[in-house]
Design an enzyme around this catalytic site. Structure first.
Site, PDB file in Angstrom:
ATOM      1  N   CYS A   1       0.837  -1.198   0.000  1.00  0.00           N
ATOM      2  CA  CYS A   1       0.000   0.000   0.000  1.00  0.00           C
ATOM      3  C   CYS A   1       0.871   1.248   0.000  1.00  0.00           C
ATOM      4  CB  CYS A   1      -0.866   0.029   1.242  1.00  0.00           C
ATOM      5  SG  CYS A   1      -1.825  -1.452   1.476  1.00  0.00           S
TER       6      CYS A   1
ATOM      7  N   ARG B   1       4.453   1.073  -6.538  1.00  0.00           N
ATOM      8  CA  ARG B   1       4.408   0.049  -5.493  1.00  0.00           C
ATOM      9  C   ARG B   1       3.376  -1.039  -5.792  1.00  0.00           C
ATOM     10  NH1 ARG B   1       6.381   2.716  -0.526  1.00  0.00           N
ATOM     11  NH2 ARG B   1       5.178   1.332   0.769  1.00  0.00           N
TER      12      ARG B   1
ATOM     13  N   TRP C   1      -3.015  -2.238  -1.624  1.00  0.00           N
ATOM     14  CA  TRP C   1      -2.635  -3.544  -2.174  1.00  0.00           C
ATOM     15  C   TRP C   1      -3.298  -4.547  -1.252  1.00  0.00           C
ATOM     16  CZ3 TRP C   1      -0.107  -6.326  -5.855  1.00  0.00           C
ATOM     17  CH2 TRP C   1       0.412  -7.556  -5.508  1.00  0.00           C
TER      18      TRP C   1
ATOM     19  N   ASN D   1      -0.856   0.977   6.271  1.00  0.00           N
ATOM     20  CA  ASN D   1      -0.064  -0.016   5.526  1.00  0.00           C
ATOM     21  C   ASN D   1       0.293  -1.108   6.504  1.00  0.00           C
ATOM     22  OD1 ASN D   1       0.006   1.608   3.340  1.00  0.00           O
ATOM     23  ND2 ASN D   1       2.202   1.981   3.383  1.00  0.00           N
ATOM     24  N   GLY D   2       0.330  -2.355   6.052  1.00  0.00           N
ATOM     25  CA  GLY D   2       0.791  -3.435   6.925  1.00  0.00           C
ATOM     26  C   GLY D   2      -0.312  -4.437   7.198  1.00  0.00           C
TER      27      GLY D   2
ATOM     28  N   GLU E   1      15.719 -22.905 -11.485  1.00  0.00           N
ATOM     29  CA  GLU E   1      15.349 -21.501 -11.266  1.00  0.00           C
ATOM     30  C   GLU E   1      16.556 -20.585 -11.517  1.00  0.00           C
ATOM     31  OE1 GLU E   1      12.801 -19.818 -11.095  1.00  0.00           O
ATOM     32  OE2 GLU E   1      13.287 -17.979 -10.044  1.00  0.00           O
TER      33      GLU E   1
ATOM     34  N   LYS F   1      16.578 -17.636 -14.323  1.00  0.00           N
ATOM     35  CA  LYS F   1      16.867 -16.227 -13.982  1.00  0.00           C
ATOM     36  C   LYS F   1      17.936 -15.677 -14.911  1.00  0.00           C
ATOM     37  CE  LYS F   1      14.275 -15.356 -12.195  1.00  0.00           C
ATOM     38  NZ  LYS F   1      13.054 -15.808 -11.602  1.00  0.00           N
TER      39      LYS F   1
ATOM     40  N   GLU G   1      16.604 -15.235 -18.533  1.00  0.00           N
ATOM     41  CA  GLU G   1      15.638 -14.145 -18.639  1.00  0.00           C
ATOM     42  C   GLU G   1      16.273 -12.770 -18.735  1.00  0.00           C
ATOM     43  OE1 GLU G   1      11.636 -14.261 -16.316  1.00  0.00           O
ATOM     44  OE2 GLU G   1      13.223 -14.889 -14.959  1.00  0.00           O
TER      45      GLU G   1
ATOM     46  N   HIS H   1      24.610 -38.106 -18.564  1.00  0.00           N
ATOM     47  CA  HIS H   1      23.749 -38.655 -19.615  1.00  0.00           C
ATOM     48  C   HIS H   1      23.636 -37.692 -20.798  1.00  0.00           C
ATOM     49  CE1 HIS H   1      22.649 -42.034 -17.095  1.00  0.00           C
ATOM     50  NE2 HIS H   1      22.492 -41.171 -16.108  1.00  0.00           N
TER      51      HIS H   1
ATOM     52  N   LYS I   1       5.313  -9.343 -17.306  1.00  0.00           N
ATOM     53  CA  LYS I   1       5.200  -9.743 -15.899  1.00  0.00           C
ATOM     54  C   LYS I   1       4.061 -10.748 -15.716  1.00  0.00           C
ATOM     55  CE  LYS I   1       6.317  -9.668 -11.582  1.00  0.00           C
ATOM     56  NZ  LYS I   1       7.450 -10.543 -11.253  1.00  0.00           N
TER      57      LYS I   1
HETATM   58  O1  M6R Z   1       2.423 -14.919 -12.140  1.00  0.00           O
HETATM   59  P1  M6R Z   1       2.849 -16.332 -12.267  1.00  0.00           P
HETATM   60  O2  M6R Z   1       3.587 -16.829 -11.094  1.00  0.00           O
HETATM   61  O3  M6R Z   1       1.734 -17.262 -12.647  1.00  0.00           O
HETATM   62  O4  M6R Z   1       3.872 -16.317 -13.491  1.00  0.00           O
HETATM   63  C1  M6R Z   1       4.421 -17.494 -14.000  1.00  0.00           C
HETATM   64  C2  M6R Z   1       5.573 -17.180 -14.916  1.00  0.00           C
HETATM   65  O5  M6R Z   1       5.154 -16.431 -16.003  1.00  0.00           O
HETATM   66  C3  M6R Z   1       6.691 -16.429 -14.189  1.00  0.00           C
HETATM   67  O6  M6R Z   1       7.134 -17.119 -13.065  1.00  0.00           O
HETATM   68  C4  M6R Z   1       7.885 -16.180 -15.122  1.00  0.00           C
HETATM   69  O7  M6R Z   1       8.511 -17.392 -15.429  1.00  0.00           O
HETATM   70  C5  M6R Z   1       8.839 -15.184 -14.487  1.00  0.00           C
HETATM   71  N1  M6R Z   1       9.233 -14.211 -15.433  1.00  0.00           N
HETATM   72  C6  M6R Z   1      10.045 -15.820 -13.932  1.00  0.00           C
HETATM   73  O8  M6R Z   1      10.970 -14.917 -13.448  1.00  0.00           O
END
Ligand code: M6R
Length: 615
Positions: free
Chosen positions: A2, A27, A75, A101-102, A488, A492, A495, A511, A610
């Site tokens: 928030c 935010r 939020w 907020n909180g 993961e 990262k 990406e 393998h 996003k």
């Molecule tokens: O909002 P979601 O967690 O459902 O999103 C899933 C993926 O699109 C998301 O995790 C994507 O892989 C990210 N960009 C990873 O950093």
């Protein structure tokens, strides 16, 4: 998270508040509201949606000229994004107004007590409980607002940054904070308040940041008075001169949102665990589990559906749930699940995991499972999101808004929620002894503090990034709980730095991927002491004999891997099940620093969104 803005003084408050709210948009929020006051006249305007909609709603009104204004972007945490849940909140008598907020953890208990005393509630929020609690204290103790706020906050458990106004005393604002920052801007004519300094940067550069457990009385023309909430001692606040620009402040002084969000993880984790992990009592409290106890007790199988980073968290969840609760778990890419005519039983629990709660494939997988009769228990970050609304029940991760496209704190908090679920299921099923559970809860409780210290290792990670940032490929290896972390880590890096990276279970290397290893291939190996350590050490030997560049993520005090690796980052020693919470952090830093060195757009990498709301 928030956003708070308030002004009391000689300037016209409404433009200050509205412009301030607009500045806090970064935010993330789902509803907005303002309160303005002139003597006995007051106006509250709220909308579900953006500040632009709030401006529009105000343009249709005859707006008061006022001396005081309070504004809020919400939020959602308790209750959906809705008009009645938006702030400001008003006490039952109509005298007290609050923006908050909180999260108030014990709001349920306070609410019941207030209801018994005849209080009524318009919203589902903890904030409305708080303002009425303050009102009740003020009435029973017959004290001024500042004292009432102080007494009330001493009975509150949780986190707050608040601004409170009493219309019977229009020359004063009371602000207080604990775990949710409050910045106070000063000028000759009045006081500005913000959840950070961005809202009032145009007006003043003189700012006081309240410390936790502090309360301030703001009365134009008088010196600010700051007291400790618990012991009432008078404080001498430090006035700082802000030199940062606007963008810097929005990012909390970090150059990128991703870096800020990596640093926010200890606190995000605290928010996830708060009120749920009761280590002292040896208990996990998940209210939705009580409601659906039978479903969980009788679950034949759990199917996790998710995409991207959330899918990786799901894989960690599989290890956790199978190991602790002995319930079979399948983890499915939502995009595959929805189109492959899966077998779903009525006693299956399907867990869609999603940060945004809007991912199209995850939503479609959820709907398919729901239509087949499964019980849907969602794990989402965004309150009131489509996925959270479509589920039968679930848990929010409480990571706060994640703005960087690369998911960081959402991942850690998803794992934390899945850990709570696994341990709660273990309790229900009786698959772990009470003492084992208790031990694990204590350990989990200490993770946020340990993560905080781990952040200090970032300079070491940066040095590694400097050495390997030009590599065209990278390999990430891990076993057991850390295989998903390897995936993961690789995601990262791909990406945000556009380096081709692969995550593999370490033993799978021979393998196929071993063919890729030569002196130009950085191999990041998660080799914590608990969890297949000897086997990983053998894998590292295999990489070394092929001249791969080895970056070990090792437990504190490790020696065997250190002897072989080119670089090592130490993480705290922990039970194997908690290693993902630690091992993830250096991998996030590594991809971040590499991306920066390669001059990539960290927060908005090319081609990515996003929320992926289309197939
Ligand atoms: O909002 P979601 O967690 O459902 O999103 C899933 C993926 O699109 C998301 O995790 C994507 O892989 C990210 N960009 C990873 O950093």
């Amino acid at each position: 998270m928030c956003g708070i803005v308030a002004y009391i003084g000689a300037k016209e408050p409404l433009p200050i508040v509205l412009d301030g709210l607009q500045r806090l948009e970064y935010r993330g929020y789902d509803s907005a509201g303002v309160f303005i006051s002139e003597g006995t006249k007051q106006q509250i305007t709220k909308v579900v949606g953006k500040v632009a909609a709030l401006r529009e709603a105000l343009s249709e009104k005859e707006v008061l000229t006022s001396k005081l204004g309070m504004g809020h972007t919400r939020w959602a945490t308790h209750g959906q994004p809705a008009h009645e849940n938006a702030h400001p909140h008003v006490s039952n008598s109509g005298d007290l107004i609050l923006i908050h907020n909180g999260i108030i953890e014990n709001y349920d208990i306070l609410k019941k007590e207030l209801q018994q005393r005849g209080y009524q509630f318009q919203s589902e929020t903890d904030s409305e409980v708080l303002i009425n609690w303050i009102e009740e204290v003020q009435k029973t103790e017959n004290v001024k607002l500042g004292k009432a706020v102080q007494l009330a906050l001493n009975q509150v458990i949780g986190a707050y940054g608040i601004v409170v106004y009493d219309r019977r005393n229009p020359e004063e604002l009371v602000v207080a904070c604990l775990g949710s920052p409050i910045a106070i801007g000063l000028d000759k004519e009045g006081f500005f308040v913000g959840s950070d300094a961005t809202p009032f940067l145009d007006h003043t550069r003189e700012v006081i940041y309240l410390d936790d457990n502090e309360l301030a009385l703001l009365q134009p023309g008088k010196t600010i008075q700051v007291r400790k909430i618990d012991d009432d001692s008078l404080q001498t606040p430090t006035v700082q001169q802000l030199k940062w620009n606007l963008e810097n402040i929005q990012k909390g002084g970090f150059p990128h949102f991703m870096l800020k969000e990596i640093h926010e993880q200890p606190n995000a984790l605290r928010d996830t665990l708060r009120g749920r992990l009761l280590a002292e009592e040896g208990k996990i409290q998940i209210s939705s589990f009580n409601e659906h106890h039978q479903k969980f007790a009788n679950a034949r199988r759990i199917i996790i559906v998710a995409c991207g980073t959330s899918w990786h968290a799901g894989l960690v969840g599989e290890y956790l749930i199978e190991s602790f609760a002995r319930i079979p778990v399948e983890v499915e890419y939502a995009s595959e699940f929805r189109y492959r005519n899966p077998i779903i039983y009525p006693d299956d629990i399907v867990i869609p995991i999603s940060q945004s709660g809007e991912t199209a494939d995850t939503l479609a997988a959820l709907k398919l499972a729901k239509a087949a009769g499964a019980f849907i228990y969602g794990v989402c970050n965004v309150v009131g999101s489509t996925i959270s609304r479509e589920t039968h029940s679930g848990m929010y991760t409480h990571a706060g808004p994640e703005i960087g496209v690369a998911s960081t704190k959402a991942f850690i908090t998803q794992i934390a929620v899945l850990t709570l679920i696994a341990l709660k299921l273990a309790e229900i099923k009786g698959t772990q002894s009470k003492s084992e559970l208790r031990q694990l809860l204590f350990e989990l409780d200490s993770v946020p503090d340990q993560l905080e210290s781990l952040i200090e290792q970032k300079e070491k990670v940066k040095e590694v990034a400097e050495k390997i940032h030009a590599a065209p490929n990278c390999l990430y290896l891990g076993r057991g709980y850390n295989f998903p972390v390897a995936l993961e880590g690789a995601l990262k890096l791909k990406e945000i730095s556009y380096i081709h990276a692969e995550g593999y279970p370490a033993a799978e290397m021979k393998h196929g991927p071993i063919a890729l290893i030569d002196e130009a291939m950085p191999v990041i190996v998660i080799a914590t002491r608990k969890g297949h350590y000897e086997k990983i050490v053998s894998n590292i030997q295999e990489i070394k004999s092929r001249k791969g560049v080895i970056i070990g993520i090792v437990s504190q005090g490790d020696s065997a891997v250190k002897e072989m690796a080119n670089y090592c980052i130490e993480i705290p020693e922990s039970s194997e099940c908690f290693t993902p919470l630690f091992a993830t952090l250096p991998l996030q830093f590594l991809s971040y620093y590499i991306a920066v060195l390669r001059d990539c757009n960290v927060d908005q990498p090319r081609n990515l969104a996003k929320s992926v709301t289309v197939e």
